[in-house]
Write a protein that holds these residues in place. Sequence first.
Motif, PDB file in Angstrom:
ATOM      1  N   ARG A 166      -8.775 -11.476  -4.569  1.00 53.38           N
ATOM      2  CA  ARG A 166      -8.969 -10.232  -3.819  1.00 53.38           C
ATOM      3  C   ARG A 166      -7.935  -9.190  -4.223  1.00 53.38           C
ATOM      4  NH1 ARG A 166      -8.860  -9.795   2.816  1.00 53.38           N
ATOM      5  NH2 ARG A 166      -8.788  -7.508   2.931  1.00 53.38           N
ATOM      6  N   THR A 183     -12.849 -10.639   3.817  1.00 49.39           N
ATOM      7  CA  THR A 183     -13.080  -9.675   4.889  1.00 49.39           C
ATOM      8  C   THR A 183     -11.840  -8.814   5.082  1.00 49.39           C
ATOM      9  OG1 THR A 183     -14.636 -11.133   6.058  1.00 49.39           O
ATOM     10  CG2 THR A 183     -13.573  -9.407   7.344  1.00 49.39           C
ATOM     11  N   PRO A 184     -11.985  -7.497   5.082  1.00 52.09           N
ATOM     12  CA  PRO A 184     -10.820  -6.640   5.324  1.00 52.09           C
ATOM     13  C   PRO A 184     -10.195  -6.949   6.685  1.00 52.09           C
ATOM     14  CG  PRO A 184     -12.686  -5.354   4.531  1.00 52.09           C
ATOM     15  CD  PRO A 184     -13.211  -6.729   4.827  1.00 52.09           C
ATOM     16  N   THR A 185      -8.892  -6.814   6.760  1.00 48.23           N
ATOM     17  CA  THR A 185      -8.208  -7.059   8.026  1.00 48.23           C
ATOM     18  C   THR A 185      -8.517  -5.924   9.005  1.00 48.23           C
ATOM     19  OG1 THR A 185      -6.196  -5.851   7.403  1.00 48.23           O
ATOM     20  CG2 THR A 185      -6.336  -8.197   6.781  1.00 48.23           C
ATOM     21  N   VAL A 210      -6.418  -4.149  10.532  1.00 50.73           N
ATOM     22  CA  VAL A 210      -5.539  -3.022  10.211  1.00 50.73           C
ATOM     23  C   VAL A 210      -6.116  -2.204   9.063  1.00 50.73           C
ATOM     24  CG1 VAL A 210      -3.271  -2.376   9.308  1.00 50.73           C
ATOM     25  CG2 VAL A 210      -3.454  -4.136  11.074  1.00 50.73           C
ATOM     26  N   GLN A 211      -6.601  -2.869   8.025  1.00 51.43           N
ATOM     27  CA  GLN A 211      -7.185  -2.160   6.891  1.00 51.43           C
ATOM     28  C   GLN A 211      -8.397  -1.334   7.313  1.00 51.43           C
ATOM     29  OE1 GLN A 211      -7.793  -5.655   4.427  1.00 51.43           O
ATOM     30  NE2 GLN A 211      -6.206  -5.003   2.994  1.00 51.43           N
ATOM     31  N   VAL A 212      -9.246  -1.921   8.153  1.00 52.34           N
ATOM     32  CA  VAL A 212     -10.434  -1.206   8.620  1.00 52.34           C
ATOM     33  C   VAL A 212     -10.037  -0.011   9.481  1.00 52.34           C
ATOM     34  CG1 VAL A 212     -12.536  -1.370  10.003  1.00 52.34           C
ATOM     35  CG2 VAL A 212     -11.895  -3.260   8.488  1.00 52.34           C
ATOM     36  N   GLU A 237      -7.236   1.691   9.474  1.00 53.19           N
ATOM     37  CA  GLU A 237      -6.630   2.739   8.647  1.00 53.19           C
ATOM     38  C   GLU A 237      -7.683   3.479   7.839  1.00 53.19           C
ATOM     39  OE1 GLU A 237      -3.667   0.756   6.336  1.00 53.19           O
ATOM     40  OE2 GLU A 237      -2.148   0.826   7.928  1.00 53.19           O
ATOM     41  N   ALA A 238      -8.655   2.739   7.306  1.00 51.57           N
ATOM     42  CA  ALA A 238      -9.714   3.376   6.522  1.00 51.57           C
ATOM     43  C   ALA A 238     -10.556   4.298   7.402  1.00 51.57           C
ATOM     44  CB  ALA A 238     -10.593   2.313   5.872  1.00 51.57           C
ATOM     45  N   ARG A 266     -11.524   4.601  -1.728  1.00 52.46           N
ATOM     46  CA  ARG A 266     -11.177   3.230  -1.359  1.00 52.46           C
ATOM     47  C   ARG A 266     -11.450   2.984   0.125  1.00 52.46           C
ATOM     48  NH1 ARG A 266     -11.584  -1.797  -1.916  1.00 52.46           N
ATOM     49  NH2 ARG A 266      -9.846  -3.043  -1.164  1.00 52.46           N
ATOM     50  N   ALA A 267     -11.153   3.966   0.952  1.00 54.05           N
ATOM     51  CA  ALA A 267     -11.415   3.827   2.382  1.00 54.05           C
ATOM     52  C   ALA A 267     -12.906   3.659   2.641  1.00 54.05           C
ATOM     53  CB  ALA A 267     -10.877   5.043   3.133  1.00 54.05           C
ATOM     54  N   VAL A 309     -13.898   0.070   1.883  1.00 54.67           N
ATOM     55  CA  VAL A 309     -13.474  -0.876   2.922  1.00 54.67           C
ATOM     56  C   VAL A 309     -14.424  -0.819   4.111  1.00 54.67           C
ATOM     57  CG1 VAL A 309     -11.668  -1.376   4.622  1.00 54.67           C
ATOM     58  CG2 VAL A 309     -11.054  -0.902   2.240  1.00 54.67           C
TER      59      VAL A 309
END
Length: 274
Positions: free
Chosen positions: A194, A217-219, A221-223, A225-226, A259-260, A263
């Motif tokens: 990944r 799977t995105p975390t 936090v990543q989701v 922020e995106a 990138r966002a 995600v």
Amino acid sequence: MLTALYVPANRPDRFAKAVAAGPDLVVFDLEDAVPVEDKAEARSWAVAWIAAHTHGPAEVRVNAVGSPWIEDDLAAVSAVPSVRIRLPKVESVTEVRAVLEKVPSARITALIESPLGLERAFEIATADPRVVAIALGEADLSSALGVDGSAGLAWARGRLVSASRAAGLGAPVMSVYPQVHDLDGLRQTSAEGRALGFVGRTAIHPKQLSVIVESFTPTAVQVAEAEALLAAVEKAGVADGGVIVLPDGRMADPAMIGRAREVVTLMREIELRS
């Protein structure tokens, strides 16, 4: 696509179980998993089952171009409309085009399993619009390169990700993890993949599927922020190509915005499949 699951084509008793396990793609294997004496029957079983069922996407890993079985494989799968073919040991554009000449309706996943194939990965990926994916065959490639483990394969994996992206095919799916019962190892190596840009992985046993989904799977936090970034872009009314400054002072350029979006799209796809 996050998950693909191999099933030996000489084991028709496992076909329905493979589908029921819930992968995004079932790969009926006519190549490495099938002994020579079983190849004819395996071919017939796989094609008959795919033709009779519509339980989701299926792909057939045929034998390599130049092998004694490829002509019979292609003749058989040509009876399946819009068949997906997983073509092993690809080293040239010529091999891809030869298969498509025999089966014009096919869509091809080209497996890169040698140093020569790796050097030509972008050419293979762009050989024809019917090439829909490229992937590594890591066991053969490791042997050919004389390397061991993730460290030895890191450059090859990165090279494949770059070739796939450059060809417009998106993020590739990672190769199998052969130690079926070592789920911690599967999880660790999936995290490594990944980080290199892979999205999803091929499995050889249903028990690996949930770990693969979890690993790619995105975390939360990543989701979050995106989503926050995309909301800020929308609120600012900035068109693609613009740069905005977020409330916390960060600048968001088109690459970050793209990138966002990836995600958020991936997370929505995962939610839909669950």
